[in-house]
Scaffold this active site. Structure first.
Site, mmCIF file in Angstrom:
data_model
loop_
_atom_site.group_PDB
_atom_site.id
_atom_site.type_symbol
_atom_site.label_atom_id
_atom_site.label_comp_id
_atom_site.label_asym_id
_atom_site.label_seq_id
_atom_site.Cartn_x
_atom_site.Cartn_y
_atom_site.Cartn_z
ATOM 1 N N CYS A 142 86.841 80.259 83.032
ATOM 2 C CA CYS A 142 88.124 79.000 83.338
ATOM 3 C C CYS A 142 88.477 78.263 82.087
ATOM 4 C CB CYS A 142 87.460 77.974 84.914
ATOM 5 S SG CYS A 142 88.326 76.854 85.442
ATOM 6 N N LYS A 163 98.205 71.736 90.911
ATOM 7 C CA LYS A 163 96.844 72.309 90.837
ATOM 8 C C LYS A 163 96.234 74.094 91.597
ATOM 9 C CE LYS A 163 91.838 71.421 90.699
ATOM 10 N NZ LYS A 163 90.870 70.475 91.284
ATOM 11 N N SER A 192 90.155 76.979 90.119
ATOM 12 C CA SER A 192 90.276 75.686 90.657
ATOM 13 C C SER A 192 90.604 74.750 89.161
ATOM 14 C CB SER A 192 89.013 74.864 90.702
ATOM 15 O OG SER A 192 88.914 73.133 90.889
ATOM 16 N N HIS A 235 86.690 81.039 89.196
ATOM 17 C CA HIS A 235 85.496 80.437 89.228
ATOM 18 C C HIS A 235 84.016 81.080 90.062
ATOM 19 C CE1 HIS A 235 84.851 76.461 86.815
ATOM 20 N NE2 HIS A 235 85.940 76.678 87.308
ATOM 21 N N GLU A 237 80.845 81.943 90.186
ATOM 22 C CA GLU A 237 80.212 81.318 90.220
ATOM 23 C C GLU A 237 80.221 80.162 91.229
ATOM 24 O OE1 GLU A 237 81.684 78.593 87.747
ATOM 25 O OE2 GLU A 237 81.969 80.465 87.650
ATOM 26 N N ARG A 249 86.475 64.761 96.603
ATOM 27 C CA ARG A 249 86.283 63.863 95.768
ATOM 28 C C ARG A 249 87.755 63.783 94.948
ATOM 29 N NH1 ARG A 249 85.788 67.105 90.636
ATOM 30 N NH2 ARG A 249 87.547 67.318 90.787
#
Length: 309
Positions: A142, A163, A192, A235, A237, A249
């Site tokens: 990323c 985003k 992300s 990502h 992972e 969040r």
């Protein structure tokens, strides 16, 4: 085969509950084989979560992997206790005289800053320059991928209109490349981020190959022709609930984010998202470990300087 870590690392209990083979130091010392030495530069704020995610993937290969965790000395972590960092992490000064088969540079939530505005940028540049002679293959994730492409090849990052968050489909462009072996024609992984790199900027660089691209998320898997640099803009992972945690969040912060793309069933944040990228993530990391670390690294790591970068 196991991953070797310090005996009391918090991730061990989680991994063992998932039947991931984790080997404590004292057991590994009795084995007469050379494990792969992997350095993880963890730039993520939730370091324990990221440790567990990466160790889960590295522990799924048939190779013994010796893990060293690295933090930046020029940045004070606000989300991980100093006790944890002092116990399990080293700084660059403590490893700079060592050599490693592989290194992972994680993402970081700083992509909206210019690279030079990041408080640990100079230190990161020093580490990336050091990796040319002291690490055989480096896997960038990323923002870490954007930083590596910028530092090593001058590839700029570009601000996105909003985003990019969700589970995106990718097309494999070179199914015969070692890193893509075993992949279906299309595969999914999470993204992300607020910034990205452009396909045209990368394709103008002869040392780099674009191996997978997403219509919505852009170039996703990039590899140097030598195999010593791998860049993954997503990502792979991430856990099942990582994007959900980020979404809630941001909601609590008043950012008003879009619901992550192709993630919650029916775009309903109250529903559990399906896990549709784990096998792809495992294959990606296993291929990297096998073809670009295990099979390519010299047995004597002191010989790393003899290999072209």
């Amino acid at each position: 085969m196991p991953i070797k870590v310090q005996s009391n690392l918090p991730a061990i209990k989680v991994l063992e509950s998932e039947n991931i083979f984790v080997m404590p130091d004292e057991v590994a010392l009795k084995q007469d084989i050379r494990p792969l030495k992997i350095l993880i530069l963890n730039l993520m704020p939730t370091k324990i979560t990221t440790e567990t995610q990466l160790l889960r993937l590295l522990g799924n290969s048939p190779l013994q992997v010796d893990i060293e965790l690295l933090q930046t000395a020029s940045h004070v972590s606000k989300n991980t206790s100093s006790q944890h960092l002092n116990t399990f992490y080293k700084t660059f000064d403590e490893v700079r005289d060592q050599t490693f088969d592989g290194m992972i540079i994680t993402g970081a939530p700083v992509e909206q800053l210019e690279f030079e505005q990041v408080d640990y940028w100079d230190e990161l540049c020093t580490i990336m320059e050091w990796s040319k002679k002291n690490v055989y293959s480096t896997f960038h994730i990323c923002w870490g991928a954007q930083a590596g492409l910028y530092y090593h090849y001058g590839v700029p990052k570009h601000q996105l209109r909003e985003k990019l968050s969700g589970i995106y489909s990718h097309n494999v462009l070179d199914p015969h490349h070692c890193l893509m072996r075993g992949f279906d024609d299309t595969f999914q992984i999470p993204h992300s981020r607020y910034t990205g790199v452009q396909l045209g900027d990368i394709r103008r660089l002869s040392p780099l190959d674009v191996l997978a691209v997403s219509e919505k998320a852009g170039p996703a898997v990039i590899c140097s022709k030598t195999g010593r640099q791998v860049f993954v803009t997503g990502h792979a992972e991430y856990d099942r609930d990582t994007l959900a945690s980020e979404y809630f969040r941001d909601l609590n912060r008043g950012i008003k984010p879009h619901v992550p793309y192709n993630y919650f069933p029916g775009d309903d944040p109250s529903r559990v998202p399906p896990m549709v990228w784990r096998s792809n993530a495992t294959l990606l990391y296993t291929n990297w470990l096998n073809y670009f670390v295990y099979q390519a690294t010299p047995y004597d790591l002191n010989d790393l300087g003899k290999y072209s970068y």
